[in-house]
Design a protein around this motif. Structure first.
Motif, PDB file in Angstrom:
ATOM      1  N   ILE A 168       5.758   5.917   2.846  1.00 51.05           N
ATOM      2  CA  ILE A 168       4.455   5.253   2.971  1.00 51.05           C
ATOM      3  C   ILE A 168       3.340   6.208   2.552  1.00 51.05           C
ATOM      4  CG2 ILE A 168       2.764   4.409   4.653  1.00 51.05           C
ATOM      5  CD1 ILE A 168       4.679   2.270   3.899  1.00 51.05           C
ATOM      6  N   ASP A 169       3.453   7.484   2.904  1.00 50.16           N
ATOM      7  CA  ASP A 169       2.423   8.462   2.504  1.00 50.16           C
ATOM      8  C   ASP A 169       2.330   8.571   0.983  1.00 50.16           C
ATOM      9  OD1 ASP A 169       1.672   9.013   5.092  1.00 50.16           O
ATOM     10  OD2 ASP A 169       2.886  10.831   5.271  1.00 50.16           O
ATOM     11  N   ALA A 170       3.485   8.594   0.309  1.00 47.13           N
ATOM     12  CA  ALA A 170       3.484   8.667  -1.154  1.00 47.13           C
ATOM     13  C   ALA A 170       2.895   7.391  -1.748  1.00 47.13           C
ATOM     14  CB  ALA A 170       4.904   8.887  -1.666  1.00 47.13           C
ATOM     15  N   TYR A 171       3.194   6.258  -1.119  1.00 48.73           N
ATOM     16  CA  TYR A 171       2.615   4.979  -1.552  1.00 48.73           C
ATOM     17  C   TYR A 171       1.095   5.006  -1.407  1.00 48.73           C
ATOM     18  CZ  TYR A 171       0.850   0.252  -0.566  1.00 48.73           C
ATOM     19  OH  TYR A 171       0.093  -0.883  -0.506  1.00 48.73           O
ATOM     20  N   TYR A 180      -4.310   5.510  -3.716  1.00 44.52           N
ATOM     21  CA  TYR A 180      -5.590   6.207  -3.850  1.00 44.52           C
ATOM     22  C   TYR A 180      -5.906   6.433  -5.321  1.00 44.52           C
ATOM     23  CZ  TYR A 180      -9.086   9.815  -4.112  1.00 44.52           C
ATOM     24  OH  TYR A 180     -10.216  10.514  -4.456  1.00 44.52           O
ATOM     25  N   TYR A 181      -4.935   6.976  -6.052  1.00 46.24           N
ATOM     26  CA  TYR A 181      -5.176   7.277  -7.460  1.00 46.24           C
ATOM     27  C   TYR A 181      -5.510   6.017  -8.259  1.00 46.24           C
ATOM     28  CZ  TYR A 181      -3.265  11.963  -6.679  1.00 46.24           C
ATOM     29  OH  TYR A 181      -3.049  13.237  -6.230  1.00 46.24           O
ATOM     30  N   ARG A 193       9.406  -7.285  -9.042  1.00 41.14           N
ATOM     31  CA  ARG A 193      10.238  -7.516 -10.231  1.00 41.14           C
ATOM     32  C   ARG A 193      10.276  -6.273 -11.121  1.00 41.14           C
ATOM     33  NH1 ARG A 193       7.964 -11.761 -11.409  1.00 41.14           N
ATOM     34  NH2 ARG A 193       9.412 -13.353 -10.709  1.00 41.14           N
ATOM     35  N   SER A 194       9.147  -5.565 -11.198  1.00 42.81           N
ATOM     36  CA  SER A 194       9.074  -4.381 -12.067  1.00 42.81           C
ATOM     37  C   SER A 194       9.495  -3.094 -11.367  1.00 42.81           C
ATOM     38  CB  SER A 194       7.649  -4.221 -12.601  1.00 42.81           C
ATOM     39  OG  SER A 194       6.757  -3.923 -11.532  1.00 42.81           O
ATOM     40  N   GLY A 195       9.861  -3.205 -10.083  1.00 41.90           N
ATOM     41  CA  GLY A 195      10.303  -2.013  -9.354  1.00 41.90           C
ATOM     42  C   GLY A 195       9.192  -1.215  -8.729  1.00 41.90           C
ATOM     43  N   ASN A 196       7.971  -1.779  -8.707  1.00 37.06           N
ATOM     44  CA  ASN A 196       6.860  -1.112  -8.033  1.00 37.06           C
ATOM     45  C   ASN A 196       6.943  -1.453  -6.537  1.00 37.06           C
ATOM     46  OD1 ASN A 196       4.426   0.111  -7.333  1.00 37.06           O
ATOM     47  ND2 ASN A 196       3.212  -1.656  -7.972  1.00 37.06           N
ATOM     48  N   LEU A 197       7.440  -0.529  -5.749  1.00 36.89           N
ATOM     49  CA  LEU A 197       7.704  -0.786  -4.331  1.00 36.89           C
ATOM     50  C   LEU A 197       6.449  -0.497  -3.508  1.00 36.89           C
ATOM     51  CD1 LEU A 197      11.297   0.696  -3.991  1.00 36.89           C
ATOM     52  CD2 LEU A 197      10.541  -1.512  -4.909  1.00 36.89           C
ATOM     53  N   THR A 198       5.901  -1.540  -2.911  1.00 31.72           N
ATOM     54  CA  THR A 198       4.654  -1.446  -2.159  1.00 31.72           C
ATOM     55  C   THR A 198       4.931  -1.526  -0.660  1.00 31.72           C
ATOM     56  OG1 THR A 198       4.333  -3.827  -2.424  1.00 31.72           O
ATOM     57  CG2 THR A 198       3.322  -2.394  -4.075  1.00 31.72           C
ATOM     58  N   ALA A 199       3.863  -1.503   0.132  1.00 28.87           N
ATOM     59  CA  ALA A 199       4.013  -1.417   1.588  1.00 28.87           C
ATOM     60  C   ALA A 199       4.959  -2.473   2.172  1.00 28.87           C
ATOM     61  CB  ALA A 199       2.636  -1.490   2.260  1.00 28.87           C
ATOM     62  N   PRO A 200       4.843  -3.759   1.837  1.00 26.49           N
ATOM     63  CA  PRO A 200       5.764  -4.736   2.431  1.00 26.49           C
ATOM     64  C   PRO A 200       7.234  -4.409   2.184  1.00 26.49           C
ATOM     65  CG  PRO A 200       3.931  -5.869   1.377  1.00 26.49           C
ATOM     66  CD  PRO A 200       3.829  -4.417   0.980  1.00 26.49           C
ATOM     67  N   VAL A 201       7.543  -3.896   1.006  1.00 24.33           N
ATOM     68  CA  VAL A 201       8.930  -3.537   0.677  1.00 24.33           C
ATOM     69  C   VAL A 201       9.371  -2.302   1.458  1.00 24.33           C
ATOM     70  CG1 VAL A 201      10.555  -3.078  -1.192  1.00 24.33           C
ATOM     71  CG2 VAL A 201       8.466  -4.360  -1.658  1.00 24.33           C
ATOM     72  N   ARG A 221      -0.213  -5.626   7.025  1.00 23.75           N
ATOM     73  CA  ARG A 221      -1.519  -6.120   7.496  1.00 23.75           C
ATOM     74  C   ARG A 221      -2.126  -5.145   8.497  1.00 23.75           C
ATOM     75  NH1 ARG A 221       0.901 -11.613   8.035  1.00 23.75           N
ATOM     76  NH2 ARG A 221       0.157 -12.894   6.285  1.00 23.75           N
ATOM     77  N   GLU A 222      -1.302  -4.632   9.377  1.00 25.69           N
ATOM     78  CA  GLU A 222      -1.789  -3.665  10.372  1.00 25.69           C
ATOM     79  C   GLU A 222      -2.308  -2.406   9.691  1.00 25.69           C
ATOM     80  OE1 GLU A 222       1.619  -3.108  12.839  1.00 25.69           O
ATOM     81  OE2 GLU A 222       1.426  -5.063  13.839  1.00 25.69           O
ATOM     82  N   LEU A 223      -1.608  -1.968   8.640  1.00 27.24           N
ATOM     83  CA  LEU A 223      -2.034  -0.773   7.905  1.00 27.24           C
ATOM     84  C   LEU A 223      -3.356  -1.026   7.190  1.00 27.24           C
ATOM     85  CD1 LEU A 223      -1.260   2.107   6.952  1.00 27.24           C
ATOM     86  CD2 LEU A 223      -0.089   1.035   4.995  1.00 27.24           C
TER      87      LEU A 223
END
Length: 323
Positions: free
Chosen positions: A164-167, A172-173, A236-244, A285-287
């Motif tokens: 999650i920190d890396a996400y 941020y970037y 689909r593109s492999g971009n793994l975000t917070a929900p994943v 959502r909490e984050l």
């Protein structure tokens, strides 16, 4: 009247001037390149980033009129944002943006890349003419951060070990850097103290992170029509975000599907079902709420006025996009 329209009422005239100036700044000498990017200026963009710059400018100049440099900073901020969208769509091979064909799908990759480069170059030239080395450094950092974010995202595709920190760093970037650094830059042009300038940076950072997290949630909870782009595009593109990432903590079976990059029939649908059945969206959502609340705490040093209320209201607006 939409929530964004009513929220931006204190700076409505400023935003009208901004839109007129953007067309003159970008289109005056390069009509073909402007035509390639024009629909992004017209296609329902809410002007959130320049609205923040203008509101901070007015909140930090309570007894004076904002300067032409404040207005130009807001315009530069929108130009940089638009340039990043043009390039993002090329990298992500997106066909639709805000419900309209993307620049590269209309004009081809070559023109799209050149249009994005042109907008970055134009924004850099106008930035240099602000005659503030500190502001130049802040906004130059943003352009570097965009590239850093895209590189990090490309290198972490289908990486189930992403933290999650890396996400949040990547977010941020890609999103928060522009809001954070332009917020601070607006304060600097107003001559605020170092402490207030840093608080404005922190406000933009936390708000930008909340904005990105909400965007990532909407990829799972909204239709293609609502998003203005294909749903589930990130997964689909492999971009793994917070929900994943949160779902992975609960459902290790999801890792198997990600590891084989959804190559077997039904893999993507199974992954979506796992994410929706987990607490991944709820925890995201909490984050987002945590980040939005942190943003509001950074406004305490500003005078109480309609523009500070607008900046506070933006935190609610970001979260209300989920409902």
């Amino acid at each position: 009247m939409t929530l964004a329209t009513s929220l931006f009422a204190p700076i409505e005239e400023d935003l009208q001037v901004l839109t007129q100036n953007l067309k003159q700044l970008v289109g005056a000498r390069h009509p073909i390149l402007f035509a390639a990017a024009e629909h992004l200026f017209e296609a329902g963009g809410k002007r959130v980033r320049p609205a923040i710059v203008l509101s901070i400018s007015r909140a930090t100049m309570p007894d004076r009129e904002i300067t032409p440099r404040h207005r130009r900073l807001a315009e530069i901020t929108e130009m940089i944002h638009t340039a990043s969208l043009v390039h993002d769509d090329v990298v992500d091979e997106s066909q639709v943006r805000r419900g309209l064909p993307t620049v590269h799908s209309n004009f081809g990759n070559r023109i799209a890349v050149l249009a994005g480069d042109f907008l970055f170059a134009q924004s850099s030239w106008y930035l240099a003419n602000l005659d503030s080395l500190e502001v130049v450094k802040l906004l130059s950092e943003v352009i570097k951060d965009f590239a850093e974010g895209e590189i990090r995202q490309s290198l972490s595709q289908f990486d189930a070990d992403l933290s999650i920190d890396a996400y949040l760093d990547k977010s941020y970037y890609k999103t928060a850097s522009l809001i954070a650094n332009s917020s601070k830059a607006a304060g600097i042009l107003s001559g605020v103290s170092d402490d207030i300038a840093q608080d404005l940076y922190a406000y933009g950072r936390h708000l930008g992170l909340a904005f990105q997290i909400v965007d990532d949630i909407l990829d799972y909870t909204s239709s293609t029509e609502t998003l203005g782009k294909p749903a589930f595009a990130d997964l689909r593109s492999g971009n793994l975000t917070a929900p994943v990432l949160y779902a992975l903590e609960e459902q290790p079976s999801l890792e198997t599907l990600i590891a084989r990059e959804f190559t077997e029939a039904g893999d993507l649908e199974k992954a979506i079902a796992i994410i929706e059945e987990s607490r991944g969206i709820e925890r995201s959502r909490e984050l987002a709420t945590q980040q939005a609340q942190l943003a509001v705490t950074k406004l305490d040093g500003l005078p109480k006025c309609s523009h500070r209320r607008m900046l506070t209201g933006l935190a609610d607006y970001v979260l209300n996009r989920l409902y």
